[in-house]
Design a protein around this motif. Structure first.
Motif, PDB file in Angstrom:
ATOM      1  N   GLU A 138      51.506  34.721  77.749  1.00 59.95           N
ATOM      2  CA  GLU A 138      51.314  33.401  78.361  1.00 59.95           C
ATOM      3  C   GLU A 138      49.990  32.792  77.919  1.00 59.95           C
ATOM      4  O   GLU A 138      49.904  31.584  77.661  1.00 59.95           O
ATOM      5  CB  GLU A 138      51.377  33.508  79.885  1.00 59.95           C
ATOM      6  N   ARG A 139      48.949  33.604  77.816  1.00 59.65           N
ATOM      7  CA  ARG A 139      47.663  33.089  77.335  1.00 59.65           C
ATOM      8  C   ARG A 139      47.775  32.622  75.890  1.00 59.65           C
ATOM      9  O   ARG A 139      47.213  31.594  75.510  1.00 59.65           O
ATOM     10  CB  ARG A 139      46.580  34.172  77.459  1.00 59.65           C
ATOM     11  N   ALA A 140      48.514  33.379  75.076  1.00 57.06           N
ATOM     12  CA  ALA A 140      48.688  33.003  73.676  1.00 57.06           C
ATOM     13  C   ALA A 140      49.440  31.682  73.556  1.00 57.06           C
ATOM     14  O   ALA A 140      49.103  30.833  72.721  1.00 57.06           O
ATOM     15  CB  ALA A 140      49.437  34.109  72.932  1.00 57.06           C
ATOM     16  N   VAL A 141      50.440  31.509  74.397  1.00 55.74           N
ATOM     17  CA  VAL A 141      51.196  30.256  74.389  1.00 55.74           C
ATOM     18  C   VAL A 141      50.310  29.100  74.839  1.00 55.74           C
ATOM     19  O   VAL A 141      50.362  27.999  74.279  1.00 55.74           O
ATOM     20  CB  VAL A 141      52.442  30.368  75.288  1.00 55.74           C
ATOM     21  N   ARG A 142      49.481  29.354  75.830  1.00 60.66           N
ATOM     22  CA  ARG A 142      48.556  28.311  76.297  1.00 60.66           C
ATOM     23  C   ARG A 142      47.563  27.945  75.203  1.00 60.66           C
ATOM     24  O   ARG A 142      47.246  26.767  75.004  1.00 60.66           O
ATOM     25  CB  ARG A 142      47.830  28.789  77.554  1.00 60.66           C
ATOM     26  N   LEU A 143      47.081  28.940  74.470  1.00 59.22           N
ATOM     27  CA  LEU A 143      46.183  28.675  73.350  1.00 59.22           C
ATOM     28  C   LEU A 143      46.894  27.867  72.264  1.00 59.22           C
ATOM     29  O   LEU A 143      46.272  27.041  71.587  1.00 59.22           O
ATOM     30  CB  LEU A 143      45.656  29.984  72.770  1.00 59.22           C
ATOM     31  N   SER A 144      48.194  28.097  72.115  1.00 58.76           N
ATOM     32  CA  SER A 144      48.966  27.326  71.137  1.00 58.76           C
ATOM     33  C   SER A 144      48.975  25.851  71.507  1.00 58.76           C
ATOM     34  O   SER A 144      48.926  24.973  70.626  1.00 58.76           O
ATOM     35  CB  SER A 144      50.405  27.846  71.052  1.00 58.76           C
ATOM     36  N   SER A 145      49.053  25.562  72.809  1.00 58.24           N
ATOM     37  CA  SER A 145      49.031  24.160  73.241  1.00 58.24           C
ATOM     38  C   SER A 145      47.679  23.525  72.944  1.00 58.24           C
ATOM     39  O   SER A 145      47.609  22.377  72.485  1.00 58.24           O
ATOM     40  CB  SER A 145      49.359  24.061  74.731  1.00 58.24           C
ATOM     41  N   TYR A 146      46.610  24.281  73.173  1.00 52.42           N
ATOM     42  CA  TYR A 146      45.276  23.761  72.859  1.00 52.42           C
ATOM     43  C   TYR A 146      45.142  23.523  71.354  1.00 52.42           C
ATOM     44  O   TYR A 146      44.544  22.529  70.912  1.00 52.42           O
ATOM     45  CB  TYR A 146      44.196  24.732  73.323  1.00 52.42           C
ATOM     46  N   ALA A 148      47.539  22.862  69.213  1.00 48.28           N
ATOM     47  CA  ALA A 148      48.333  21.701  68.816  1.00 48.28           C
ATOM     48  C   ALA A 148      47.595  20.398  69.118  1.00 48.28           C
ATOM     49  O   ALA A 148      47.579  19.476  68.300  1.00 48.28           O
ATOM     50  CB  ALA A 148      49.689  21.727  69.523  1.00 48.28           C
ATOM     51  N   ILE A 149      46.970  20.336  70.288  1.00 40.80           N
ATOM     52  CA  ILE A 149      46.239  19.128  70.673  1.00 40.80           C
ATOM     53  C   ILE A 149      45.037  18.914  69.761  1.00 40.80           C
ATOM     54  O   ILE A 149      44.787  17.800  69.284  1.00 40.80           O
ATOM     55  CB  ILE A 149      45.791  19.220  72.147  1.00 40.80           C
ATOM     56  N   ALA A 150      44.295  19.979  69.505  1.00 46.26           N
ATOM     57  CA  ALA A 150      43.106  19.873  68.652  1.00 46.26           C
ATOM     58  C   ALA A 150      43.482  19.426  67.240  1.00 46.26           C
ATOM     59  O   ALA A 150      42.801  18.575  66.638  1.00 46.26           O
ATOM     60  CB  ALA A 150      42.371  21.207  68.610  1.00 46.26           C
ATOM     61  N   ILE A 151      44.552  19.985  66.713  1.00 53.21           N
ATOM     62  CA  ILE A 151      44.977  19.606  65.369  1.00 53.21           C
ATOM     63  C   ILE A 151      45.446  18.163  65.341  1.00 53.21           C
ATOM     64  O   ILE A 151      45.150  17.420  64.392  1.00 53.21           O
ATOM     65  CB  ILE A 151      46.084  20.552  64.875  1.00 53.21           C
ATOM     66  N   ALA A 152      46.183  17.741  66.379  1.00 54.56           N
ATOM     67  CA  ALA A 152      46.654  16.352  66.439  1.00 54.56           C
ATOM     68  C   ALA A 152      45.485  15.382  66.399  1.00 54.56           C
ATOM     69  O   ALA A 152      45.510  14.379  65.672  1.00 54.56           O
ATOM     70  CB  ALA A 152      47.484  16.139  67.700  1.00 54.56           C
ATOM     71  N   VAL A 153      44.442  15.688  67.158  1.00 52.62           N
ATOM     72  CA  VAL A 153      43.247  14.836  67.157  1.00 52.62           C
ATOM     73  C   VAL A 153      42.616  14.817  65.767  1.00 52.62           C
ATOM     74  O   VAL A 153      42.221  13.763  65.247  1.00 52.62           O
ATOM     75  CB  VAL A 153      42.228  15.327  68.208  1.00 52.62           C
ATOM     76  N   GLY A 154      42.530  15.990  65.143  1.00 47.15           N
ATOM     77  CA  GLY A 154      41.946  16.081  63.811  1.00 47.15           C
ATOM     78  C   GLY A 154      42.747  15.307  62.774  1.00 47.15           C
ATOM     79  O   GLY A 154      42.174  14.641  61.899  1.00 47.15           O
TER      80      GLY A 154
END
Length: 204
Positions: A138-146, A148-154
Motif C-alpha cells: 500500500e505504501r508503494a502504491v501511494r508512492l506511485s501516486s506521488y 505520477a503527480i510529480a512527473i505530471a508537474v515536471g
C-alpha cells in the motif's frame, strides 16, 4: 491468467527503438528521434495495459493474481523505462557527436534509479520479504501516486518552457525526459488502478 507479457519480444522492440534513437541523434534528425522515443513509451504503456486491463473489469473473475504480483509486473516495466532512458542518454551523448555536458550525468543518475528498482523487484519477488507485506505494498502504491503527480508537474513545465524546440544539444535529452516521464507516469497510474481493482475483489 498470467500477468507476464512476452518479455523477449518487448526487449527486442525496445532495442530497436534505442537503435533508431541512436541513429537519428547521430544525424541530428529530431523528428525521427522523437518517433523512436515515442515508440519506446508506447511499447511499455501498451504492454502494461494489455496485462492489467483484464483486472479492471467489474465482472473479472478471480485469477489468483495478488496486488504483489501486479505491483511486481508493472514495476518491472518502470525499471525497464529507466534503464532504456539511461542507455539512450549514453548512446546519444557518448556514442555520437551530439554534445551536451550533462548527458552522461543524467544517464548515470537514471541508471542508478533503474538499479534501485531492480533491487526492489528482487525483494518484492520474495513473498516473505518486508516489502511484500500488504502495508508495504500500500505504501508503494501511494508512492506511485506521488510519483505520477510529480512527473505530471515536471512534464507540464517541460512543455511550457519551450525546451522541446531547443536548438542546443539538449534537444535529445528533452525528448527522452518527455517520453520517459510520460511512460513512468502512465505506468504509475496503472499500478494504482490495478491495485484498487484487486484489493476490492475479495469483497464482491
Amino acid at each position: 491468467m498470467s500477468l507476464r507479457p512476452p518479455l523477449p519480444l518487448l526487449l527486442a522492440l525496445l532495442g530497436a527503438a534505442l537503435f533508431v534513437m541512436f541513429i537519428a541523434a547521430s544525424t541530428s534528425r529530431k523528428a525521427e528521434a522523437a518517433v523512436a522515443a515515442a515508440l519506446f513509451a508506447i511499447l511499455l504503456i501498451s504492454s502494461a495495459i494489455r496485462t492489467n486491463s483484464p483486472f479492471w473489469q467489474r465482472n473479472a473473475i478471480n485469477t489468483g493474481v495478488t496486488p504483489r504480483d501486479a505491483l511486481w509486473q508493472t514495476t518491472r516495466l518502470i525499471m525497464l523505462a529507466y534503464l532504456w532512458c539511461a542507455l539512450a542518454f549514453y548512446a546519444v551523448y557518448l556514442g555520437t557527436t551530439l554534445h551536451w555536458q550533462h548527458g552522461w550525468e543524467y544517464g548515470s543518475a537514471i541508471l542508478l534509479i533503474a538499479i534501485g528498482h531492480a533491487i526492489y523487484l528482487r525483494r518484492l519477488a520474495d513473498p516473505n520479504d518486508a516489502v511484500s507485506t500488504p502495508s508495504a505494498i500500500e505504501r508503494a502504491v501511494r508512492l506511485s501516486s506521488y510519483q505520477a503527480i510529480a512527473i505530471a508537474v515536471g512534464l507540464i513545465w517541460l512543455i511550457q518552457s519551450g525546451k522541446l524546440s531547443s536548438l542546443k544539444g539538449d534537444w535529445a535529452a528533452n525528448q527522452l525526459f518527455l517520453a520517459g516521464g510520460f511512460a513512468v507516469m502512465c505506468l504509475s497510474v496503472i499500478i494504482i488502478k490495478t491495485n484498487a481493482a484487486l484489493s476490492e475483489r475479495p469483497a464482491r
